[in-house]
Design a protein around this motif. Sequence first.
Motif, mmCIF file in Angstrom:
data_model
loop_
_atom_site.group_PDB
_atom_site.id
_atom_site.type_symbol
_atom_site.label_atom_id
_atom_site.label_comp_id
_atom_site.label_asym_id
_atom_site.label_seq_id
_atom_site.Cartn_x
_atom_site.Cartn_y
_atom_site.Cartn_z
ATOM 1 N N ASP A 73 -69.161 48.167 -24.937
ATOM 2 C CA ASP A 73 -69.236 48.909 -23.675
ATOM 3 C C ASP A 73 -70.289 50.000 -23.809
ATOM 4 N N SER A 76 -68.640 53.742 -23.508
ATOM 5 C CA SER A 76 -67.703 54.246 -24.515
ATOM 6 C C SER A 76 -68.056 53.821 -25.935
ATOM 7 N N GLU A 78 -67.412 51.072 -27.450
ATOM 8 C CA GLU A 78 -66.304 50.327 -28.045
ATOM 9 C C GLU A 78 -66.326 48.897 -27.523
ATOM 10 N N PRO A 79 -65.722 47.955 -28.267
ATOM 11 C CA PRO A 79 -65.688 46.560 -27.792
ATOM 12 C C PRO A 79 -64.900 46.428 -26.499
ATOM 13 N N THR A 80 -65.369 45.547 -25.620
ATOM 14 C CA THR A 80 -64.717 45.357 -24.337
ATOM 15 C C THR A 80 -64.828 43.915 -23.880
ATOM 16 N N ARG A 81 -63.893 43.500 -23.035
ATOM 17 C CA ARG A 81 -64.005 42.207 -22.383
ATOM 18 C C ARG A 81 -64.922 42.359 -21.173
ATOM 19 N N ALA A 96 -67.500 46.030 -17.391
ATOM 20 C CA ALA A 96 -66.733 46.233 -18.620
ATOM 21 C C ALA A 96 -65.278 46.473 -18.251
ATOM 22 N N LYS A 97 -64.370 45.673 -18.813
ATOM 23 C CA LYS A 97 -62.948 45.789 -18.488
ATOM 24 C C LYS A 97 -62.360 47.094 -19.017
ATOM 25 N N ARG A 98 -62.862 47.599 -20.142
ATOM 26 C CA ARG A 98 -62.310 48.807 -20.746
ATOM 27 C C ARG A 98 -62.539 50.036 -19.871
ATOM 28 N N SER A 99 -63.768 50.213 -19.393
ATOM 29 C CA SER A 99 -64.111 51.402 -18.620
ATOM 30 C C SER A 99 -64.192 51.154 -17.123
#
Length: 104
Positions: A73, A76, A78-81, A96-99
Motif C-alpha cells: 500500500d 501505509s 504495508e501489504p494489502t489486497r 488498496a483494501k487496507r487503506s
Amino acid sequence: MGLKIKKGDQVVVISGREKGKRGEVERVIPKKDRLVVEGVNTRKRHAQPSQNNPQGMFEFDAPIHVSNVMLIDPSSDEPTRVGYRFDDAGKKVRVAKRSGKDID
C-alpha cells in the motif's frame, strides 16, 4: 482473468524461501500467472565464456507465482489486497483494501 499487480508496483513476498523480501515488479507474465520481481528468486546460469562474459556465469531473476506476493500500500507501506471501483468518469481504478485509497 487479469492480474491485479502491474509492472512498476512495489510488492512483498509472502511465502516461500524469499519470504519478506521487497522489490519492484519488472515483468508480468499473465498467461502463466507469474511475475519477475527485482532482487527476488535470483538464479545463476553457466554459459560459454566470451569476451563480454569471461567467467561464463550470469545471474537473472526468475519468475515467481503471483499468489506468493502482495502489493504494498503506497500510503501505509504495508501489504494489502487489491480491489476495484469505478471513478466519476467511469474509469476502473485499483483500490488498496487496507487503506481504501486509490493505487493508480
